[in-house]
Motif scaffolding. Structure first.
Motif, PDB file in Angstrom:
ATOM      1  N   THR A  23       0.817  -1.209   0.000  1.00  0.00           N
ATOM      2  CA  THR A  23       0.000   0.000   0.000  1.00  0.00           C
ATOM      3  C   THR A  23       0.851   1.259   0.000  1.00  0.00           C
ATOM      4  O   THR A  23       0.448   2.296  -0.532  1.00  0.00           O
ATOM      5  N   SER A  24       2.027   1.184   0.593  1.00  0.00           N
ATOM      6  CA  SER A  24       2.863   2.373   0.776  1.00  0.00           C
ATOM      7  C   SER A  24       3.903   2.558  -0.322  1.00  0.00           C
ATOM      8  O   SER A  24       4.744   3.465  -0.213  1.00  0.00           O
ATOM      9  N   LEU A 145      -4.452   0.069   7.528  1.00  0.00           N
ATOM     10  CA  LEU A 145      -3.515   0.569   8.535  1.00  0.00           C
ATOM     11  C   LEU A 145      -2.319   1.245   7.881  1.00  0.00           C
ATOM     12  O   LEU A 145      -1.927   2.361   8.247  1.00  0.00           O
ATOM     13  N   GLY A 146      -1.729   0.556   6.894  1.00  0.00           N
ATOM     14  CA  GLY A 146      -0.584   1.137   6.204  1.00  0.00           C
ATOM     15  C   GLY A 146      -0.956   2.411   5.459  1.00  0.00           C
ATOM     16  O   GLY A 146      -0.199   3.390   5.449  1.00  0.00           O
ATOM     17  N   GLY A 147      -2.132   2.399   4.827  1.00  0.00           N
ATOM     18  CA  GLY A 147      -2.586   3.590   4.117  1.00  0.00           C
ATOM     19  C   GLY A 147      -2.827   4.758   5.048  1.00  0.00           C
ATOM     20  O   GLY A 147      -2.487   5.910   4.740  1.00  0.00           O
ATOM     21  N   PHE A 148      -3.419   4.481   6.210  1.00  0.00           N
ATOM     22  CA  PHE A 148      -3.696   5.543   7.180  1.00  0.00           C
ATOM     23  C   PHE A 148      -2.393   6.152   7.709  1.00  0.00           C
ATOM     24  O   PHE A 148      -2.234   7.377   7.751  1.00  0.00           O
ATOM     25  N   ILE A 149      -1.453   5.288   8.113  1.00  0.00           N
ATOM     26  CA  ILE A 149      -0.184   5.784   8.646  1.00  0.00           C
ATOM     27  C   ILE A 149       0.594   6.537   7.578  1.00  0.00           C
ATOM     28  O   ILE A 149       1.168   7.605   7.839  1.00  0.00           O
ATOM     29  N   THR A 150       0.588   6.008   6.345  1.00  0.00           N
ATOM     30  CA  THR A 150       1.338   6.656   5.265  1.00  0.00           C
ATOM     31  C   THR A 150       0.731   8.002   4.894  1.00  0.00           C
ATOM     32  O   THR A 150       1.460   8.972   4.631  1.00  0.00           O
TER      33      THR A 150
END
Length: 468
Positions: A23-24, A145-150
């Motif tokens: 995702t990132s 989760l990865g999209g939100f954090i990124t």
């Protein structure tokens, strides 16, 4: 079923990490100042590390005990995760992913070996299904989760998620996992390890490094060609050695051979999806990493929905019917991604990814269960090593194929940014490769793996009437 759930902590870490990275990718590429396609090395280096070191995982488990190897692998994987969050160059990121792969190479195959030695053969399908449910939570949680954090923080923080999960897994393994050892440990095939390691490393890394400017054409050709030569040398070595590192003679068993080769073809196509989808949604559709993650986790959600359905489906139709028909169905849902455009409603994309994930997961479960249906228990260690190596190599090849198609499409237009049509072509190509696995499944006997699936051929015998 406590053992499968504990082992699944390792799968959860590994799958969470892979889906978060996928995702990132655009954000990582921007931060490291590299082309997004260059990050195929982040995928392939990790998978390649697993493929190279997995063959000695079974020997290490037999020699030093499954508990010690499993715990050590978790520690190495966590260390690699921390390094991923600290590096600032593509070379450093690739190196950190190799360290993670070393941990994964010991962690997942040894965990599966513990499972297969802990349950009866008739319970393989049920145990493998339960084993993958928590592991599938990683791909479900990873993209959002990865999209939100990124999107709202920094992509580097995503690798720190593995630290608390790994600590919990380490404690559970210490308390509850039985320490299996082999009383008669075979000698380590050092020559085989060198031949297979050099061969796989050169061949796969050469393919992955091609077209990104890291190496010149001659160096790429030497890596790919030299790797192929060493692979052939290993094949000759394995067929003439009493106890090879990877026993290719296991492929004489038709159920195992079909699971390995059919799974290879299927995963080459499917393995490209985690690479292609996030890139298309973010670079082609203009979505944020968070928006992309909220769509792509649908595939994993569909896979979870299938897990409890696999045993009755296999019992009703048998391995041959399921693997041959479902290969075409799954490939069709991959090809559907070529129809996605920025105007396609998100709900439609989400629904199609859920259904496609359902059928792909059924195929994976069926291949995994069939592969060990007719393997003797004393060959389980060798079988799990060979199966794991082929799985990682096939996914790495899938990423390389997808990246090659994307790059070829861009070059055909004279360079520049990736176009939506490049992604559409790549989805069609990888779907065709996945569909080819149905031919291998058709060669199976009708009763293949019946002891595992519970499928029976022919009419049921009439019930005996009680004496009057």
């Amino acid at each position: 079923m406590l053992v499968p759930l504990i082992i699944a902590c390792a799968l959860f870490m590994e799958n969470l990490d892979s889906s978060v990275v996928a995702t990132s990718l655009p954000a990582i590429a921007r931060d490291l100042a590299v082309d997004p396609i260059s990050l195929k090395l982040a995928f392939t280096s990790y998978l390649l590390s697993i493929a190279v070191f997995t063959p000695i995982s079974g020997w290490c488990a037999d020699r030093y005990g499954t508990r010690l190897v499993f715990r050590s692998a978790i520690v190495v994987f966590i260390a690699g995760s921390i390094l991923c969050g600290l590096v600032g160059t593509l070379e450093g990121f690739v190196t950190a992913r190799i360290v993670q792969g070393l941990g994964g190479a010991m962690m997942v195959p040894v965990g599966r070996l513990v499972l297969l030695r802990s349950v009866a053969r008739a319970d393989y399908v049920r145990a493998l299904s339960w084993l993958t449910i928590p592991g599938l939570l990683g791909p479900v949680m990873g993209p959002p989760l990865g999209g939100f954090i990124t999107t709202y923080f920094d992509w580097r923080y995503i690798f720190w998620v593995n630290v608390p999960i790994g600590i919990v897994g380490f404690i559970l393994v210490t308390l509850f996992i039985q320490d299996f050892r082999d009383e008669h440990v075979r000698r380590l095939d050092r020559k085989g390890f060198l031949l297979s390691g050099i061969g796989l490393s050169g061949f796969v890394f050469g393919l992955a490094a091609s077209g990104i400017g890291m190496l010149d054409r001659m160096q790429e050709a030497v890596l790919v060609g030299g790797g192929a030569v060493f692979i052939l040398l290993y094949i000759r070595h394995a067929l003439t050695t009493a106890n090879p590192l990877i026993d290719l003679r296991l492929l004489k068993t038709i159920s195992f051979r079909t699971a390995i080769l059919g799974g290879l073809t299927f995963r080459v196509g499917v393995g490209a999806l985690p690479f292609l989808l996030p890139l298309m949604l973010q670079l082609g559709f203009g979505l944020t990493a968070f928006q992309s993650g909220m769509l792509t986790f649908a595939s994993a959600a569909g896979a979870m929905a299938m897990k409890l359905s696999a045993p009755p489906i296999l019992r009703r139709f048998g391995f041959r019917t399921v693997l041959s028909a479902n290969a075409l169905i799954s490939a069709g849902f991959i090809a559907v991604c070529a129809l996605f455009t920025p105007a396609t409603p998100g709900a439609v994309i989400f629904a199609l990814l859920i259904v496609g994930g359902f059928f792909r997961s059924l195929q994976f479960t069926a291949f995994n269960a069939l592969g060990f249906a007719d393997v003797d228990r004393d060959k389980m260690s060798q079988a799990t090593s060979l199966s794991s190596v082929m799985q990682q190599v096939s996914v790495a090849l899938g990423v390389s194929v997808a990246a090659f198609v994307l790059d070829a499409g861009r070059d055909a237009r004279g360079g520049g940014e990736l176009a939506l049509s490049d992604f559409h072509t790549a989805f069609v190509v990888v779907s065709i490769i996945s569909a080819l696995s149905f031919m291998l499944a058709l060669a199976l006997p009708k009763d293949a793996g019946a002891e595992v699936s519970g499928h029976r051929i022919g009419p049921k015998e009439p019930a005996v009437k009680p004496a009057e």
